[in-house]
Design an enzyme around this catalytic site. Structure first.
Site, PDB file in Angstrom:
ATOM      1  N   HIS A   1       0.730  -1.265   0.083  1.00 44.53           N
ATOM      2  CA  HIS A   1      -0.071  -0.064  -0.091  1.00 44.53           C
ATOM      3  C   HIS A   1       0.727   1.237  -0.254  1.00 44.53           C
ATOM      4  CE1 HIS A   1      -2.834   2.946   1.254  1.00 44.53           C
ATOM      5  NE2 HIS A   1      -3.907   2.210   0.756  1.00 44.53           N
TER       6      HIS A   1
ATOM      7  N   GLU B   1      -3.898   1.868  -6.890  1.00 44.75           N
ATOM      8  CA  GLU B   1      -4.187   3.230  -6.530  1.00 44.75           C
ATOM      9  C   GLU B   1      -3.616   4.365  -6.439  1.00 44.75           C
ATOM     10  OE1 GLU B   1      -6.391   1.358  -2.469  1.00 44.75           O
ATOM     11  OE2 GLU B   1      -4.383   1.603  -2.048  1.00 44.75           O
TER      12      GLU B   1
HETATM   13  P1  13P Z   1      -9.934   6.031   0.634  1.00 43.66           P
HETATM   14  O1  13P Z   1     -11.000   5.034  -0.113  1.00 43.66           O
HETATM   15  O2  13P Z   1     -10.146   6.457   1.763  1.00 43.66           O
HETATM   16  O3  13P Z   1      -9.456   6.908  -0.478  1.00 43.66           O
HETATM   17  O4  13P Z   1      -8.650   4.939   0.460  1.00 43.66           O
HETATM   18  C1  13P Z   1      -8.461   4.145  -0.570  1.00 43.66           C
HETATM   19  C2  13P Z   1      -7.190   3.128   0.021  1.00 43.66           C
HETATM   20  O5  13P Z   1      -6.171   3.701   0.273  1.00 43.66           O
HETATM   21  C3  13P Z   1      -7.605   1.870  -0.082  1.00 43.66           C
HETATM   22  O6  13P Z   1      -6.453   1.001   0.141  1.00 43.66           O
END
Ligand code: 13P
Length: 280
Positions: free
Chosen positions: A96, A168
């Site tokens: 992450h 992401e």
């Molecule tokens: P948000 O949905 O709060 O933007 O976070 C996304 C995330 O980092 C999921 O791993």
């Protein structure tokens, strides 16, 4: 069509075990009839075991937010994958951007964790994504492909079936520490579609057509009930990794329901009596 996966990453947001159990029980009850979407939740470590017990025998699955790459030893403050397995985890979230950028995890660390996760038979949800600066510099492809190559080093053709990629973009994640100077907003459907297709192309080059066509690539970054359907409709988007909107059943369920609804509309499925099956 690939099966949708919708995961909730609770980060360090819910610290009371009782609250974590209550919310996950609500989610598990509400998804009893969801059959075409895989759903998991990653609570804080302190709640992992209790949540795992309360949702075992439901179709809500358990995920860990991280692991150490070794199974045991003198590693203060770390969590072994054996503890996660004991709690009932089927998924491990790795790489992450909060781990990479706030806690300094490198491609090499993440690769060791990916290999350990696969060795133990769990699914790795590998997160990748570029920052706003990297995007502005035109480095989206280079950054994401280098994260893929670094984290998946030594992962075989058969093992790759246990990998889910979460694209992401860092600038879309609702995190003020990562994004102090920009307005945080989700990727547009065009940006997400382009990035997901680029990730799938990387798998085509490295692992061939069959894996590229079957690997699940999910989107994360400010996904919520308002934008989920639009993003999930995109061909290369196979689900979502949700932060803020996964913290209550009320905000998480509409996203799961959007994925279920889109699966049922898919022409690859057909009704056979009262059962929905893949069209042969
Ligand atoms: P948000 O949905 O709060 O933007 O976070 C996304 C995330 O980092 C999921 O791993």
């Amino acid at each position: 069509m690939r099966r949708f996966v919708v995961g909730g990453n609770w980060k360090m947001q819910i610290s009371q075990v009782e609250e974590a159990v209550r919310i996950t029980e609500n989610i598990a009850n509400a998804i009893k009839n969801i059959s075409m979407v895989d759903v998991f939740i990653a609570p804080s470590f302190n709640a992992l075991y209790s949540v795992g017990k309360s949702i075992s025998n439901t179709n809500l699955k358990l995920a860990s937010q991280n692991i150490h790459y070794l199974e045991q030893g003198a590693f203060t403050g770390e969590t072994s994958i054996l503890s996660c397995i004991n709690a009932g985890c089927e998924y491990v979230i790795l790489g992450h951007s909060e781990r990479r950028r706030i806690f300094g995890e490198t491609g090499e660390n993440i690769n060791q964790k990916v290999l350990k996760t696969l060795e133990k038979g769990l699914k790795a949800v590998l997160c990748i994504g570029e920052t706003a600066k990297e995007r502005a510099e035109g480095r989206v492809k280079e950054v994401n492909q280098s994260q893929l190559a670094g984290s998946l080093k030594g992962v075989s053709q058969t093992q790759i079936e246990k990998i889910i990629i979460a694209y992401e973009p860092v600038w879309a994640i609702n995190n003020k520490f990562l994004n102090p100077d920009i307005e945080i907003k989700p990727a547009t459907p065009h940006q997400a579609s382009e990035a997901h297709a680029m990730v799938r192309d990387w798998f085509r080059q490295e692992y061939g057509d069959s894996i590229a066509n079957s690997i699940q690539i999910i989107y994360g970054g400010s996904m919520n009930q308002k934008n989920a359907e639009e993003l999930l409709k995109i061909d290369d988007i196979d689900g979502g990794l949700i932060g803020g909107a996964s913290l209550t059943a009320k905000t998480f369920l509409p996203i799961i329901r959007s994925a279920e609804k889109l699966s049922k509309q898919d022409p690859e499925y057909e009704w056979d009596s009262n059962t929905l099956r893949f069209r042969k």
